[in-house]
Motif scaffolding. Structure first.
Motif, PDB file in Angstrom:
ATOM      1  N   MET A   1       0.859  -1.178   0.000  1.00 39.95           N
ATOM      2  CA  MET A   1       0.000   0.000   0.000  1.00 39.95           C
ATOM      3  C   MET A   1       0.895   1.228   0.000  1.00 39.95           C
ATOM      4  SD  MET A   1      -2.914   1.150   2.709  1.00 39.95           S
ATOM      5  CE  MET A   1      -4.253   0.373   1.857  1.00 39.95           C
ATOM      6  N   SER A   2       0.540   2.188  -0.787  1.00 38.87           N
ATOM      7  CA  SER A   2       1.344   3.395  -0.898  1.00 38.87           C
ATOM      8  C   SER A   2       1.081   4.338   0.279  1.00 38.87           C
ATOM      9  CB  SER A   2       1.006   4.118  -2.199  1.00 38.87           C
ATOM     10  OG  SER A   2      -0.300   4.666  -2.128  1.00 38.87           O
ATOM     11  N   ARG A   3       2.005   5.271   0.452  1.00 36.60           N
ATOM     12  CA  ARG A   3       1.836   6.296   1.488  1.00 36.60           C
ATOM     13  C   ARG A   3       0.538   7.063   1.244  1.00 36.60           C
ATOM     14  NH1 ARG A   3       5.484   8.165   4.530  1.00 36.60           N
ATOM     15  NH2 ARG A   3       7.175   7.446   3.215  1.00 36.60           N
ATOM     16  N   THR A   4       0.234   7.348  -0.029  1.00 36.48           N
ATOM     17  CA  THR A   4      -1.007   8.055  -0.367  1.00 36.48           C
ATOM     18  C   THR A   4      -2.215   7.253   0.077  1.00 36.48           C
ATOM     19  OG1 THR A   4       0.092   9.033  -2.283  1.00 36.48           O
ATOM     20  CG2 THR A   4      -2.304   9.096  -2.261  1.00 36.48           C
ATOM     21  N   GLY A   5      -2.179   5.941  -0.155  1.00 36.88           N
ATOM     22  CA  GLY A   5      -3.289   5.085   0.242  1.00 36.88           C
ATOM     23  C   GLY A   5      -3.474   5.034   1.740  1.00 36.88           C
ATOM     24  N   VAL A   6      -2.375   4.960   2.487  1.00 33.48           N
ATOM     25  CA  VAL A   6      -2.467   4.937   3.949  1.00 33.48           C
ATOM     26  C   VAL A   6      -3.020   6.259   4.450  1.00 33.48           C
ATOM     27  CG1 VAL A   6      -1.142   4.865   6.097  1.00 33.48           C
ATOM     28  CG2 VAL A   6      -0.643   3.229   4.274  1.00 33.48           C
ATOM     29  N   ALA A   7      -2.510   7.366   3.933  1.00 34.97           N
ATOM     30  CA  ALA A   7      -2.980   8.679   4.374  1.00 34.97           C
ATOM     31  C   ALA A   7      -4.448   8.886   4.022  1.00 34.97           C
ATOM     32  CB  ALA A   7      -2.128   9.785   3.759  1.00 34.97           C
TER      33      ALA A   7
ATOM     34  N   LEU B   1       2.666   3.104   9.635  1.00 34.87           N
ATOM     35  CA  LEU B   1       1.679   2.262   8.968  1.00 34.87           C
ATOM     36  C   LEU B   1       2.187   1.751   7.618  1.00 34.87           C
ATOM     37  CD1 LEU B   1      -1.610   4.203   9.773  1.00 34.87           C
ATOM     38  CD2 LEU B   1      -0.915   1.969  10.671  1.00 34.87           C
ATOM     39  N   VAL B   2       2.856   2.613   6.873  1.00 34.45           N
ATOM     40  CA  VAL B   2       3.439   2.189   5.594  1.00 34.45           C
ATOM     41  C   VAL B   2       4.463   1.084   5.830  1.00 34.45           C
ATOM     42  CG1 VAL B   2       4.917   2.909   3.664  1.00 34.45           C
ATOM     43  CG2 VAL B   2       3.011   4.363   4.391  1.00 34.45           C
ATOM     44  N   GLU B   3       5.301   1.245   6.842  1.00 34.55           N
ATOM     45  CA  GLU B   3       6.318   0.232   7.145  1.00 34.55           C
ATOM     46  C   GLU B   3       5.670  -1.100   7.554  1.00 34.55           C
ATOM     47  OE1 GLU B   3       8.904   2.066  10.010  1.00 34.55           O
ATOM     48  OE2 GLU B   3       9.658   3.508   8.540  1.00 34.55           O
ATOM     49  N   VAL B   4       4.602  -1.043   8.334  1.00 36.54           N
ATOM     50  CA  VAL B   4       3.890  -2.263   8.724  1.00 36.54           C
ATOM     51  C   VAL B   4       3.342  -2.962   7.486  1.00 36.54           C
ATOM     52  CG1 VAL B   4       1.810  -3.129   9.883  1.00 36.54           C
ATOM     53  CG2 VAL B   4       3.348  -1.555  11.080  1.00 36.54           C
ATOM     54  N   HIS B   5       2.710  -2.201   6.588  1.00 35.58           N
ATOM     55  CA  HIS B   5       2.174  -2.777   5.354  1.00 35.58           C
ATOM     56  C   HIS B   5       3.286  -3.391   4.512  1.00 35.58           C
ATOM     57  CE1 HIS B   5      -2.096  -1.568   5.406  1.00 35.58           C
ATOM     58  NE2 HIS B   5      -1.673  -0.520   6.078  1.00 35.58           N
ATOM     59  N   MET B   6       4.414  -2.716   4.412  1.00 40.47           N
ATOM     60  CA  MET B   6       5.525  -3.227   3.602  1.00 40.47           C
ATOM     61  C   MET B   6       6.097  -4.512   4.207  1.00 40.47           C
ATOM     62  SD  MET B   6       5.471  -1.175   1.125  1.00 40.47           S
ATOM     63  CE  MET B   6       6.934  -1.567   0.218  1.00 40.47           C
TER      64      MET B   6
ATOM     65  N   ARG C   1       4.499  -6.643   6.046  1.00 42.70           N
ATOM     66  CA  ARG C   1       3.489  -7.685   5.859  1.00 42.70           C
ATOM     67  C   ARG C   1       3.549  -8.228   4.424  1.00 42.70           C
ATOM     68  NH1 ARG C   1      -2.013  -5.765   8.027  1.00 42.70           N
ATOM     69  NH2 ARG C   1      -2.056  -4.656   6.076  1.00 42.70           N
ATOM     70  N   GLN C   2       3.772  -7.349   3.457  1.00 45.19           N
ATOM     71  CA  GLN C   2       3.878  -7.792   2.068  1.00 45.19           C
ATOM     72  C   GLN C   2       5.103  -8.662   1.851  1.00 45.19           C
ATOM     73  OE1 GLN C   2       3.589  -4.820  -0.971  1.00 45.19           O
ATOM     74  NE2 GLN C   2       1.779  -3.899  -0.048  1.00 45.19           N
TER      75      GLN C   2
ATOM     76  N   LEU D   1       2.423  -9.936  -7.923  1.00 42.08           N
ATOM     77  CA  LEU D   1       2.149 -10.795  -6.773  1.00 42.08           C
ATOM     78  C   LEU D   1       1.310 -11.998  -7.180  1.00 42.08           C
ATOM     79  CD1 LEU D   1       1.402  -8.239  -3.910  1.00 42.08           C
ATOM     80  CD2 LEU D   1       3.395  -9.735  -4.129  1.00 42.08           C
ATOM     81  N   ALA D   2       0.363 -11.777  -8.080  1.00 39.59           N
ATOM     82  CA  ALA D   2      -0.522 -12.870  -8.518  1.00 39.59           C
ATOM     83  C   ALA D   2       0.261 -13.963  -9.247  1.00 39.59           C
ATOM     84  CB  ALA D   2      -1.628 -12.318  -9.408  1.00 39.59           C
ATOM     85  N   ARG D   3       1.446 -13.666  -9.696  1.00 40.58           N
ATOM     86  CA  ARG D   3       2.275 -14.675 -10.370  1.00 40.58           C
ATOM     87  C   ARG D   3       2.978 -15.599  -9.373  1.00 40.58           C
ATOM     88  NH1 ARG D   3       4.169 -10.056 -14.231  1.00 40.58           N
ATOM     89  NH2 ARG D   3       2.726 -10.378 -15.956  1.00 40.58           N
ATOM     90  N   LEU D   4       2.985 -15.221  -8.099  1.00 38.44           N
ATOM     91  CA  LEU D   4       3.615 -16.064  -7.084  1.00 38.44           C
ATOM     92  C   LEU D   4       2.772 -17.313  -6.882  1.00 38.44           C
ATOM     93  CD1 LEU D   4       4.562 -13.332  -4.453  1.00 38.44           C
ATOM     94  CD2 LEU D   4       6.089 -14.441  -6.102  1.00 38.44           C
ATOM     95  N   ARG D   5       3.411 -18.436  -6.617  1.00 35.56           N
ATOM     96  CA  ARG D   5       2.691 -19.708  -6.456  1.00 35.56           C
ATOM     97  C   ARG D   5       1.766 -19.712  -5.243  1.00 35.56           C
ATOM     98  NH1 ARG D   5       5.186 -21.972  -2.288  1.00 35.56           N
ATOM     99  NH2 ARG D   5       7.373 -21.545  -1.959  1.00 35.56           N
ATOM    100  N   ASN D   6       2.032 -18.885  -4.249  1.00 32.18           N
ATOM    101  CA  ASN D   6       1.252 -18.868  -3.019  1.00 32.18           C
ATOM    102  C   ASN D   6       0.188 -17.765  -2.983  1.00 32.18           C
ATOM    103  OD1 ASN D   6       3.728 -17.221  -2.855  1.00 32.18           O
ATOM    104  ND2 ASN D   6       2.916 -16.597  -0.880  1.00 32.18           N
TER     105      ASN D   6
END
Length: 166
Positions: free
Chosen positions: A1-7, A23-28, A30-31, A71-76
């Motif tokens: 999620m981008s900084r713009t999206g979090v804000a 919050l951006v760091e937490v999202h990153m 998690r990704q 991300l959708a290309r990842l097997r999981n």
């Protein structure tokens, strides 16, 4: 999620620059789990309106969409798009069903809201949200159609859906 999206996600606009950065760091972080050595399985259903709603600029959104496709290309990772014309569906906000491999750790539902976040642990709640997720998956485009990175004549990523006419 981008900084713009979090804000933009904070309706109160009371968050400090430091809180938004946290919050951006937490999202990153998690990704990053999705590409770990032993990543969890991740299946998401994204409403088409989310893909078309421009937050920031068009170039930011193209980057976000390309990230989803990668991300959708990842097997999981499985990504499905719930199209505009899918009709009524059982969920009106984001939720996550967290499943655990050990039976001692029961599944839970995580719901994130405007003012708070909540974990739902009762078997009835988990069952209801699990059924709702199954229904969303059934209504959504299949993973292959959802994650193909076709481009429209303007060169923007469409997630394999034609642009909606005004």
């Amino acid at each position: 999620m981008s900084r713009t999206g979090v804000a933009a996600g904070d309706a109160s606009a009371d968050q400090s620059h430091e809180e938004i950065q946290r919050l951006v760091e937490v999202h990153m972080r998690r990704q990053q789990l999705l590409t770990a050595e032993t990543p969890p399985d991740f299946w998401t259903v994204i409403h088409e309106s989310t893909l078309r709603h421009i937050i920031g600029s068009r170039s930011v959104m193209v980057g976000q969409l390309e990230h989803i496709v990668n991300l959708a290309r990842l097997r999981n990772v499985t990504v499905q798009v719930l199209p505009y014309d899918s009709g009524a569906y059982p969920a009106t906000g984001p939720f996550t069903v967290l499943g655990f491999p050990e039976q001692e750790d029961p599944d839970v539902v995580y719901r994130e809201g405007l003012t708070d976040s909540v974990f739902l642990e009762s078997a009835a709640d988990v069952s209801l949200y699990t059924k709702a997720f199954g229904y969303l998956r059934a209504l959504a485009l299949g993973p292959e159609r959802s994650s193909s990175d076709s481009r429209n004549p303007e060169g923007t990523l469409t997630m394999n859906r034609p642009p909606v006419s005004p």
